[in-house]
Design a protein around this motif. Structure first.
Motif, PDB file in Angstrom:
ATOM      1  N   PHE A  72      30.447  81.036  86.363  1.00  0.00           N
ATOM      2  CA  PHE A  72      31.672  81.243  87.044  1.00  0.00           C
ATOM      3  C   PHE A  72      32.808  80.848  85.873  1.00  0.00           C
ATOM      4  N   ASN A  73      32.691  79.792  85.414  1.00  0.00           N
ATOM      5  CA  ASN A  73      33.528  79.338  84.320  1.00  0.00           C
ATOM      6  C   ASN A  73      33.007  79.704  82.892  1.00  0.00           C
ATOM      7  N   VAL A  74      32.668  81.027  82.436  1.00  0.00           N
ATOM      8  CA  VAL A  74      32.033  81.147  81.430  1.00  0.00           C
ATOM      9  C   VAL A  74      32.423  80.599  80.102  1.00  0.00           C
ATOM     10  N   ASP A  75      33.658  80.721  79.766  1.00  0.00           N
ATOM     11  CA  ASP A  75      34.292  80.279  78.542  1.00  0.00           C
ATOM     12  C   ASP A  75      33.651  78.497  78.731  1.00  0.00           C
ATOM     13  N   GLY A  76      34.203  77.841  79.850  1.00  0.00           N
ATOM     14  CA  GLY A  76      33.771  76.536  79.653  1.00  0.00           C
ATOM     15  C   GLY A  76      32.054  76.229  79.582  1.00  0.00           C
ATOM     16  N   SER A 116      46.644  80.413  88.704  1.00  0.00           N
ATOM     17  CA  SER A 116      47.188  80.942  87.347  1.00  0.00           C
ATOM     18  C   SER A 116      46.104  81.583  86.595  1.00  0.00           C
ATOM     19  N   GLU A 117      44.701  81.124  86.816  1.00  0.00           N
ATOM     20  CA  GLU A 117      43.758  81.338  85.753  1.00  0.00           C
ATOM     21  C   GLU A 117      42.985  82.846  86.303  1.00  0.00           C
ATOM     22  N   PRO A 118      42.690  83.699  85.243  1.00  0.00           N
ATOM     23  CA  PRO A 118      41.891  84.664  85.880  1.00  0.00           C
ATOM     24  C   PRO A 118      40.582  84.681  86.641  1.00  0.00           C
ATOM     25  N   GLU A 119      39.935  83.456  86.236  1.00  0.00           N
ATOM     26  CA  GLU A 119      38.642  83.311  86.891  1.00  0.00           C
ATOM     27  C   GLU A 119      38.984  82.916  88.373  1.00  0.00           C
ATOM     28  N   ASN A 120      40.046  82.435  88.824  1.00  0.00           N
ATOM     29  CA  ASN A 120      40.035  82.011  90.137  1.00  0.00           C
ATOM     30  C   ASN A 120      40.927  83.296  90.963  1.00  0.00           C
TER      31      ASN A 120
END
Length: 222
Positions: A72-76, A116-120
């Protein structure tokens, strides 16, 4: 053995613009959402989600509509960091009534505003439109547990506890404003189970013990 009914789709995009991949299985029955990699430094959850994908490809023995988002948090996940590419903890950024801009610890940074985050934004949109009836969020922690915020997952927790020995708790032990447990279970009455695998455990044990346990638990959802 059932014929596999699977569709891979873009669940959303990360802050850096990378696609967040989702995999949907089945077309009838209870709607289930499984998330891995909410925190990028918890690879145990990613391994468990990917292990479930492998099992589903081998034998999808459910009358369920299951969507799996392994990273889900692919960047992380790619950076090996808890937070996303904008240094926001995605599990403190959902628009819950208890959301706060106060930064208790930097690793829990909630972002400049809720959602604020696109993932959420992608997650909230999915929950709004697809209306999952059960959410399983795969994490890791030094104290492994099954976290059932509102006691909505009693049967699921009992099954997993029996198969894994993990304890069942209603609270993790400290405030979690903006979390998925609050957003899903507390405020929307969606059974939301957070599976805290033991941090640093061998990946083979995850696939040999915990993936089969989750698979057996899902059989009971039919």
């Amino acid at each position: 053995m059932k014929a596999l009914e699977m569709k891979t789709f873009i669940f959303g995009h990360s802050h850096s613009g990378l696609p967040i991949w989702g995999h949907r299985f089945g077309h009838e029955g209870l709607r289930v959402l499984i998330l891995g990699g909410v925190h990028g430094n918890e690879p145990e959850g990613v391994v468990a989600a990917e292990g479930l994908l492998e099992r589903f490809h081998e034998n999808y023995a459910f009358k369920l509509q299951i969507t799996v988002v392994p990273s889900f948090n692919v960047d992380g996940v790619l950076r090996g960091t808890r937070k996303n590419a904008r240094d926001v903890d995605l599990n403190r950024n959902l628009p819950t009534r208890d959301w706060t801009a106060r930064v208790a610890e930097e690793k829990y940074h909630p972002g400049p505003s809720p959602l604020s985050e696109p993932e959420n934004k992608a997650l909230a949109q999915f929950i709004e439109t697809e209306k999952p009836q059960f959410i399983l969020s795969l994490h890791s922690f030094m104290n492994p547990m099954l976290l059932d915020n509102e006691s909505l997952c009693t049967k699921e927790c009992q099954t997993l506890s029996q198969l894994t020995g993990y304890v069942i708790k209603n609270q993790i032990g400290y405030p979690t404003p903006g979390s998925l447990g609050t957003y899903g279970a507390v405020e929307r009455s969606i059974p939301t189970l957070t599976y805290e695998l033991l941090r640093g455990m061998d990946f083979t044990e995850i696939k040999d013990k915990h993936v089969p346990a989750i698979y057996e638990m899902l059989k009971q959802k039919q």
